[in-house]
Design a protein around this motif. Sequence first.
Motif, PDB file in Angstrom:
ATOM      1  N   GLY A  62       5.987  -5.014   7.916  1.00 54.95           N
ATOM      2  CA  GLY A  62       4.811  -5.791   7.164  1.00 54.95           C
ATOM      3  C   GLY A  62       4.110  -6.035   6.123  1.00 54.95           C
ATOM      4  O   GLY A  62       3.449  -6.832   5.842  1.00 54.95           O
ATOM      5  N   VAL A  63       3.510  -4.699   6.128  1.00 57.17           N
ATOM      6  CA  VAL A  63       3.162  -4.833   4.400  1.00 57.17           C
ATOM      7  C   VAL A  63       4.099  -5.032   3.557  1.00 57.17           C
ATOM      8  O   VAL A  63       3.122  -5.659   2.258  1.00 57.17           O
ATOM      9  N   LEU A  64       4.620  -4.542   3.339  1.00 60.07           N
ATOM     10  CA  LEU A  64       5.567  -4.461   1.870  1.00 60.07           C
ATOM     11  C   LEU A  64       5.485  -5.989   2.054  1.00 60.07           C
ATOM     12  O   LEU A  64       6.151  -6.572   1.237  1.00 60.07           O
ATOM     13  N   LEU A  65       5.874  -6.895   3.481  1.00 53.97           N
ATOM     14  CA  LEU A  65       6.278  -8.454   3.640  1.00 53.97           C
ATOM     15  C   LEU A  65       5.304  -8.952   2.993  1.00 53.97           C
ATOM     16  O   LEU A  65       5.272 -10.155   1.670  1.00 53.97           O
ATOM     17  N   SER A  66       4.108  -8.877   3.011  1.00 58.62           N
ATOM     18  CA  SER A  66       2.418  -8.997   3.202  1.00 58.62           C
ATOM     19  C   SER A  66       2.317  -9.375   1.242  1.00 58.62           C
ATOM     20  O   SER A  66       1.577 -10.217   0.832  1.00 58.62           O
ATOM     21  N   SER A  67       2.919  -8.609   0.858  1.00 57.40           N
ATOM     22  CA  SER A  67       2.491  -7.848  -0.461  1.00 57.40           C
ATOM     23  C   SER A  67       3.288  -8.841  -1.744  1.00 57.40           C
ATOM     24  O   SER A  67       3.758  -8.617  -3.002  1.00 57.40           O
ATOM     25  N   GLY A  68       4.637  -9.272  -1.212  1.00 59.04           N
ATOM     26  CA  GLY A  68       5.551 -10.395  -1.481  1.00 59.04           C
ATOM     27  C   GLY A  68       6.488  -9.041  -2.465  1.00 59.04           C
ATOM     28  O   GLY A  68       7.362  -9.753  -2.899  1.00 59.04           O
ATOM     29  N   ARG A  69       6.836  -8.057  -1.658  1.00 61.50           N
ATOM     30  CA  ARG A  69       8.322  -7.076  -2.007  1.00 61.50           C
ATOM     31  C   ARG A  69       9.063  -7.382  -1.976  1.00 61.50           C
ATOM     32  O   ARG A  69      10.118  -6.521  -2.500  1.00 61.50           O
ATOM     33  N   ILE A  70       9.308  -7.782  -0.902  1.00 58.16           N
ATOM     34  CA  ILE A  70      11.266  -7.914   0.291  1.00 58.16           C
ATOM     35  C   ILE A  70      11.105  -9.550  -0.761  1.00 58.16           C
ATOM     36  O   ILE A  70      10.801 -10.357  -0.416  1.00 58.16           O
ATOM     37  N   ARG A  71      12.155  -9.280  -1.150  1.00 52.43           N
ATOM     38  CA  ARG A  71      12.901 -10.593  -1.486  1.00 52.43           C
ATOM     39  C   ARG A  71      14.177 -10.523  -0.481  1.00 52.43           C
ATOM     40  O   ARG A  71      13.898 -12.279   0.404  1.00 52.43           O
ATOM     41  N   ARG A  72      14.816 -10.427   0.614  1.00 53.15           N
ATOM     42  CA  ARG A  72      15.712 -10.530   1.958  1.00 53.15           C
ATOM     43  C   ARG A  72      16.055  -9.245   2.624  1.00 53.15           C
ATOM     44  O   ARG A  72      15.281  -8.087   2.197  1.00 53.15           O
ATOM     45  N   ILE A  73      16.507 -10.148   3.939  1.00 52.07           N
ATOM     46  CA  ILE A  73      16.007  -9.019   5.154  1.00 52.07           C
ATOM     47  C   ILE A  73      17.527  -9.279   5.957  1.00 52.07           C
ATOM     48  O   ILE A  73      17.548 -10.725   6.376  1.00 52.07           O
ATOM     49  N   ILE A  74      18.243  -8.126   6.019  1.00 51.69           N
ATOM     50  CA  ILE A  74      19.046  -8.381   7.194  1.00 51.69           C
ATOM     51  C   ILE A  74      17.875  -7.742   8.629  1.00 51.69           C
ATOM     52  O   ILE A  74      17.664  -6.430   9.068  1.00 51.69           O
ATOM     53  N   ALA A  75      18.002  -8.344   9.726  1.00 51.63           N
ATOM     54  CA  ALA A  75      17.287  -8.192  10.937  1.00 51.63           C
ATOM     55  C   ALA A  75      17.810  -8.242  11.930  1.00 51.63           C
ATOM     56  O   ALA A  75      19.057  -9.495  12.560  1.00 51.63           O
ATOM     57  N   SER A  76      17.104  -8.278  13.059  1.00 52.03           N
ATOM     58  CA  SER A  76      17.960  -8.905  14.294  1.00 52.03           C
ATOM     59  C   SER A  76      17.149  -9.315  15.104  1.00 52.03           C
ATOM     60  O   SER A  76      17.695 -11.207  15.611  1.00 52.03           O
ATOM     61  N   TYR A  77      15.786 -10.022  14.874  1.00 51.06           N
ATOM     62  CA  TYR A  77      15.496 -10.356  14.833  1.00 51.06           C
ATOM     63  C   TYR A  77      13.274 -10.670  14.467  1.00 51.06           C
ATOM     64  O   TYR A  77      13.204  -9.959  13.493  1.00 51.06           O
ATOM     65  N   ILE A  78      12.767 -11.966  14.147  1.00 51.74           N
ATOM     66  CA  ILE A  78      11.511 -12.057  13.464  1.00 51.74           C
ATOM     67  C   ILE A  78      10.375 -11.392  14.438  1.00 51.74           C
ATOM     68  O   ILE A  78       9.416 -11.127  14.100  1.00 51.74           O
ATOM     69  N   GLY A  79      10.645 -11.388  15.110  1.00 53.53           N
ATOM     70  CA  GLY A  79       9.303 -11.270  16.185  1.00 53.53           C
ATOM     71  C   GLY A  79       7.752 -11.338  16.564  1.00 53.53           C
ATOM     72  O   GLY A  79       8.235 -12.795  16.170  1.00 53.53           O
ATOM     73  N   GLU A  80       7.130 -10.916  16.251  1.00 53.58           N
ATOM     74  CA  GLU A  80       5.756 -11.273  16.417  1.00 53.58           C
ATOM     75  C   GLU A  80       5.104 -11.340  15.460  1.00 53.58           C
ATOM     76  O   GLU A  80       3.550 -11.612  15.187  1.00 53.58           O
ATOM     77  N   ASN A  81       6.042 -10.796  14.040  1.00 48.62           N
ATOM     78  CA  ASN A  81       5.653 -11.137  12.788  1.00 48.62           C
ATOM     79  C   ASN A  81       5.595 -12.532  12.178  1.00 48.62           C
ATOM     80  O   ASN A  81       5.942 -13.030  11.792  1.00 48.62           O
ATOM     81  N   ARG A  82       4.050 -12.905  12.321  1.00 44.50           N
ATOM     82  CA  ARG A  82       4.202 -14.767  11.557  1.00 44.50           C
ATOM     83  C   ARG A  82       4.168 -14.605  10.035  1.00 44.50           C
ATOM     84  O   ARG A  82       4.663 -15.949   9.483  1.00 44.50           O
ATOM     85  N   GLU A  83       3.616 -13.779   9.731  1.00 41.08           N
ATOM     86  CA  GLU A  83       3.960 -13.981   7.661  1.00 41.08           C
ATOM     87  C   GLU A  83       5.368 -13.611   7.368  1.00 41.08           C
ATOM     88  O   GLU A  83       6.001 -14.587   6.589  1.00 41.08           O
ATOM     89  N   PHE A  84       6.156 -13.085   8.773  1.00 36.48           N
ATOM     90  CA  PHE A  84       7.279 -13.087   8.568  1.00 36.48           C
ATOM     91  C   PHE A  84       8.052 -14.473   8.558  1.00 36.48           C
ATOM     92  O   PHE A  84       8.910 -14.870   7.762  1.00 36.48           O
ATOM     93  N   ALA A  85       7.478 -15.451   9.798  1.00 36.71           N
ATOM     94  CA  ALA A  85       8.636 -16.179  10.035  1.00 36.71           C
ATOM     95  C   ALA A  85       7.819 -17.267   8.657  1.00 36.71           C
ATOM     96  O   ALA A  85       8.873 -18.067   8.502  1.00 36.71           O
ATOM     97  N   ARG A  86       6.048 -16.931   8.393  1.00 37.52           N
ATOM     98  CA  ARG A  86       5.547 -17.823   7.470  1.00 37.52           C
ATOM     99  C   ARG A  86       6.636 -18.144   5.751  1.00 37.52           C
ATOM    100  O   ARG A  86       7.080 -18.810   6.035  1.00 37.52           O
ATOM    101  N   GLN A  87       6.631 -17.011   5.793  1.00 41.69           N
ATOM    102  CA  GLN A  87       7.451 -17.248   4.043  1.00 41.69           C
ATOM    103  C   GLN A  87       9.046 -17.618   4.364  1.00 41.69           C
ATOM    104  O   GLN A  87       9.608 -17.843   3.718  1.00 41.69           O
TER     105      GLN A  87
END
Length: 260
Positions: A62-87
């Motif tokens: 989540g710290v990399l995500l909120s800093s705008g460092r991640i372009r693409r994610i392969i994952a099983s679920y978004i989970g409890e991360n509101r910033e992930f869902a927002r982006q």
Amino acid sequence: MDKTFASAAAAVADIPRGATLTVGGFGLVGVPIVLIRALLEQGASELEVVSNNCGVDGWGLGVLLSSGRIRRIIASYIGENREFARQYLGGEVEVELTPQGTLAERMRAGGTGIPAFFTPAGVGTVVSEGGMPWRYSPDGSVAIVSPPKPTQRFDSLGESREYVLEHAIRSDFGLVRAARGDRHGNLVFEKSARNFNPLAAMAARVTIAEVDELVEPGELDPDEVHLPGIYVDRVIQLTPEQSAERPIEKTTVRSREGAR
């Protein structure tokens, strides 16, 4: 054969912009948080991350995500991360959602030289038929959808079933967390912290491990080793303070009988 590095910063120093990372952890368990924070400080951006989930707000990936460092994610679920869902919904990050068992097998296959495999998971859904939103536009429309995947019928135990073709995952770098490790890179994981860590390590061309305890070669019983050192390239030892940071994702409590 000594694979130890002096610091997390030195271990991640050569991870470039646009690199693909496989990262261990499930929720907040077994997450290589020290390496993740070192990568945040290092500054690499446009990263493609493969992990079961993307941490939570302010911790883990989540710290990399909120800093705008991640372009693409392969994952099983978004989970409890509101910033992930927002982006994701805002079109800022591309997300390929994959069934959890399929994700695990895609990484394992990548580590064992299997280019692809057939699985029944996802047959008859958008997983196999395509159309799953990978990226949204800022206006909420779907910009990129998943393509359809090849399917084939196989006879198994006298039953004919349809299976979908899934491709293996290989990454440039893998970040993992282990309880014990030696200087040759042999690793032992603690209970459920094993989760996706061995698979993330196997799938990577260069694997970096942070360990709570570093021992000399020969001190680990070969029968106790969960991941042999052939899959590990760099090892850093955590400080006692770093090892003690073990947040709980959800705390469930109940009143004790007789307590006031």
